[in-house]
Scaffold this motif. Structure first.
Motif, PDB file in Angstrom:
ATOM      1  N   THR A 255      43.016  19.688  42.335  1.00  0.00           N
ATOM      2  CA  THR A 255      42.634  20.847  41.531  1.00  0.00           C
ATOM      3  C   THR A 255      43.889  21.720  41.512  1.00  0.00           C
ATOM      4  OG1 THR A 255      40.359  20.731  42.333  1.00  0.00           O
ATOM      5  CG2 THR A 255      41.074  22.848  41.425  1.00  0.00           C
ATOM      6  N   ALA A 413      40.579  11.588  38.774  1.00  0.00           N
ATOM      7  CA  ALA A 413      40.344  12.793  37.975  1.00  0.00           C
ATOM      8  C   ALA A 413      41.205  13.933  38.503  1.00  0.00           C
ATOM      9  CB  ALA A 413      38.872  13.179  38.058  1.00  0.00           C
ATOM     10  N   SER A 415      41.793  18.472  37.837  1.00  0.00           N
ATOM     11  CA  SER A 415      41.497  19.634  37.005  1.00  0.00           C
ATOM     12  C   SER A 415      42.653  20.618  37.099  1.00  0.00           C
ATOM     13  CB  SER A 415      40.151  20.275  37.369  1.00  0.00           C
ATOM     14  OG  SER A 415      40.227  20.954  38.583  1.00  0.00           O
ATOM     15  N   ILE A 435      41.222  10.847  34.093  1.00  0.00           N
ATOM     16  CA  ILE A 435      40.497  11.977  33.496  1.00  0.00           C
ATOM     17  C   ILE A 435      41.205  13.266  33.900  1.00  0.00           C
ATOM     18  CG2 ILE A 435      38.277  13.230  33.489  1.00  0.00           C
ATOM     19  CD1 ILE A 435      37.107  10.478  34.660  1.00  0.00           C
ATOM     20  N   TRP A 437      40.618  17.443  33.450  1.00  0.00           N
ATOM     21  CA  TRP A 437      39.846  18.562  32.917  1.00  0.00           C
ATOM     22  C   TRP A 437      40.738  19.801  32.917  1.00  0.00           C
ATOM     23  CZ3 TRP A 437      36.448  15.460  36.202  1.00  0.00           C
ATOM     24  CH2 TRP A 437      35.403  14.864  35.491  1.00  0.00           C
ATOM     25  N   CYS A 440      38.044  23.488  33.342  1.00  0.00           N
ATOM     26  CA  CYS A 440      36.660  23.070  33.592  1.00  0.00           C
ATOM     27  C   CYS A 440      36.712  21.927  34.606  1.00  0.00           C
ATOM     28  CB  CYS A 440      35.967  22.604  32.308  1.00  0.00           C
ATOM     29  SG  CYS A 440      36.817  21.265  31.464  1.00  0.00           S
ATOM     30  N   TRP A 441      35.531  21.534  35.073  1.00  0.00           N
ATOM     31  CA  TRP A 441      35.444  20.374  35.965  1.00  0.00           C
ATOM     32  C   TRP A 441      34.127  19.665  35.718  1.00  0.00           C
ATOM     33  CZ3 TRP A 441      32.007  19.320  40.159  1.00  0.00           C
ATOM     34  CH2 TRP A 441      32.318  18.159  40.861  1.00  0.00           C
ATOM     35  N   LEU A 443      32.886  18.306  33.198  1.00  0.00           N
ATOM     36  CA  LEU A 443      32.237  18.557  31.909  1.00  0.00           C
ATOM     37  C   LEU A 443      32.231  17.215  31.198  1.00  0.00           C
ATOM     38  CD1 LEU A 443      31.145  20.730  29.992  1.00  0.00           C
ATOM     39  CD2 LEU A 443      33.464  21.151  29.247  1.00  0.00           C
ATOM     40  N   ARG A 444      31.054  16.602  31.077  1.00  0.00           N
ATOM     41  CA  ARG A 444      31.006  15.208  30.640  1.00  0.00           C
ATOM     42  C   ARG A 444      30.466  15.058  29.220  1.00  0.00           C
ATOM     43  NH1 ARG A 444      32.457  11.365  31.094  1.00  0.00           N
ATOM     44  NH2 ARG A 444      30.967   9.852  31.874  1.00  0.00           N
TER      45      ARG A 444
END
Ligand code: NAD
Length: 482
Positions: A255, A413, A415, A435, A437, A440-441, A443-444
């Motif tokens: 993050t 992933a 963010s 992935i 983001w 956001c985190w 958010l699919r």
């Protein structure tokens, strides 16, 4: 003791061996169910049932198949309360989370792929006036779906739904750690009048039932979600048999918080990413990098918000943090907290097993924990812990944070929190991650490709990617001119 059974050819049955595995409730630490300890014989029976169901299911008009999947989605929604309660008891996750996230998403997986299958079209390539190529996509046959314990019904259905939508029949092996909602799903499959043998569910250990499924010569493809270690094993077993595999594996996600972020939004996002489902989501952000000018302020706010998380009996409405999934897993997470201390890390909040009173006095609870003072190269910042443990690391430069973010074997992933549009695009482009983001985190959108790079995955799930995985393309070329 509740008795979970295999679901083979539309019927419920124990393992051929007559053996059972015991299943504990993680919030109470007490055994409450037993599951079939299946082996090659059960898998063989399931493959046979799936093989006999394949011709009719694959030949069924797409619209009819879609209707059957929609019936199942509606039944899951109708039984949301019962399924959510079972998921919470089985896995230790807060009932609120199971009710609001896991079960609605499981229903949506079927609804989404029911719609997708009616919209799935094949490609056509016109070759300079000389030929027309068209591609036909056929189902693979009998496929194996193997899922983990962290989002039990959500991830099982994320595999089963596209496999069935594409016209395959399925042998599924849910995690032996959280088998209950897969068992309840089988009852709904019967109620939805999905023909016997289309979906078969075999319970048992990975080493026995899982391995039998992966090695079975008539299983055309394996869709697996779980640890990188098991994924490696599956890759090794399936490679010489040239099976199609999709591997969704571990993560150690960054993050990244820049000083120009929307502070409150970034704080919310970092907290959710670190501790949702007690940090037991493959997408969780367990390494929080914060740009130096806001580091101290962010750290203080994050510690305060973490202290404010309510840990308790997962069945209580207001609880944010439930139990970890098992004693073994709790011990693994606690051992990493000890390693962090040995490596010189400073625990700034949490750090211990949480002891509750009453019903949950023997439950497997760990305080949400934040650690600082460890370099990016430390074990805590390199290895997947998969629990409520996150690290905080200050950074000064974009190039430095990118190097650290990309320094693990994983790449699932990330963010990124910034208000600078140019930086958002630049950093997203340079992250080694399946992935990213931005602001956001988690958010699919189920149409997007889902999966990781490096040791986090092979292949992608989601939308058309999943329907392509579960079908074999055949190109037909017709000459139309000279
Ligand atoms: P795991 O690998 O131990 O087990 C996953 C599944 O594989 C279980 O059903 C298990 O029984 C089965 N299995 C184990 N050994 C097997 C074998 N030899 N042959 C066939 N099947 C076998 O993983 P877990 O502990 O259940 O789940 C946690 C892991 O899953 C974490 O690493 C997490 O990051 C990962 N995960 C990844 C994603 C993703 O989308 N990338 C999503 C959720 C979880």
């Amino acid at each position: 003791m509740e008795e979970i059974k295999n679901f083979i050819g539309g019927e419920f049955m124990p393992a051929v061996s007559g053996k059972w595995l015991s299943k504990e409730c993680p919030a109470t630490g007490k055994p409450y169910a037993k599951i079939p300890d299946s082996d090659t014989r059960d898998v063989e029976a399931a493959v046979r049932a799936a093989r006999s169901a394949f011709p009719a299911w694959s030949a069924m008009p797409a619209r009819e198949r879609a209707k059957a999947l929609r019936r199942l989605a509606i039944l899951i929604e109708a039984h949301c309360a019962e399924l959510a309660q079972a998921e919470s008891i089985d896995s230790g996750k807060p009932l609120r989370v199971a009710t609001q996230v896991d079960i609605p998403r499981s229903a949506y997986n079927f609804e989404f792929f029911a719609d997708a299958l009616t919209q799935f079209s094949s490609e056509c390539h016109v070759t300079d006036g000389t030929a027309i190529n068209y591609t036909v996509r056929s189902p693979l046959g009998v496929v194996g779906c193997i899922s983990p314990w962290n989002l039990p019904l959500y991830l099982l259905t994320w595999k089963i739904a596209p496999a069935l939508a594409a016209g395959n029949t399925v042998v599924a092996k849910p995690s032996e750690v959280t088998p209950m909602t897969a068992f309840l799903l089988a009852r709904l499959v019967q109620e939805a009048e999905i023909p016997p043998g289309v979906l078969n569910i075999v319970h048992g250990t990975g080493a026995q039932a899982g391995d039998a499924l992966v090695s079975h010569p008539e299983i055309a493809a394996i869709s697996f979600t779980g640890s990188t270690r098991t994924g490696e094993h599956i890759a090794r077993v399936t490679a010489p048999k040239f099976k199609k595999v999709s591997l969704e594996m571990g993560g150690k996600n960054p993050t990244i918080i820049f000083a120009d972020c929307d502070f409150e939004a970034a704080l919310d996002g970092a907290l959710r990413a670190a501790f949702s489902n007690q940090g037991q989501i493959c997408l969780c952000g367990s390494r929080i990098f914060v740009e130096r000018p806001i580091y101290e302020k962010f750290k203080q706010a994050l510690v305060d918000r973490t202290r404010g998380l309510k840990l308790g009996d997962p069945l209580e409405e207001a609880v944010d943090q439930g139990a970890l999934v098992s004693r073994d897993h709790m011990e693994k997470v606690l051992s990493y907290i000890s390693i962090a201390k040995e490596e010189g890390g400073k625990i700034i909040v949490g750090g211990s097993r949480a002891r509750l009173t009453g019903r949950c006095e023997r439950g497997y609870f760990v305080e949400p924990t934040i650690i600082e003072g460890l370099p990016s190269s430390s074990r805590i910042n390199q290895e997947e812990i998969f629990g409520p443990v996150a690290t905080l690391i200050p950074f000064d430069r974009e190039s430095e944070v990118l190097e650290w973010a990309n320094s693990t074997r994983y790449g699932l992933a990330a963010s990124v929190w910034t208000q600078d549009l140019g930086r958002a695009h630049r950093v997203a482009g340079l992250l080694e991650s399946g992935i990213v983001w931005v602001n956001c985190w988690m958010l699919r959108d189920l149409r997007t490709p889902f999966g990781g790079v490096k040791d986090s995955g092979v292949g992608r799930e989601g939308g058309l990617e999943a329907l392509r995985f579960f079908t074999e393309p055949k190109n037909i070329c017709i000459r139309v001119g000279q």
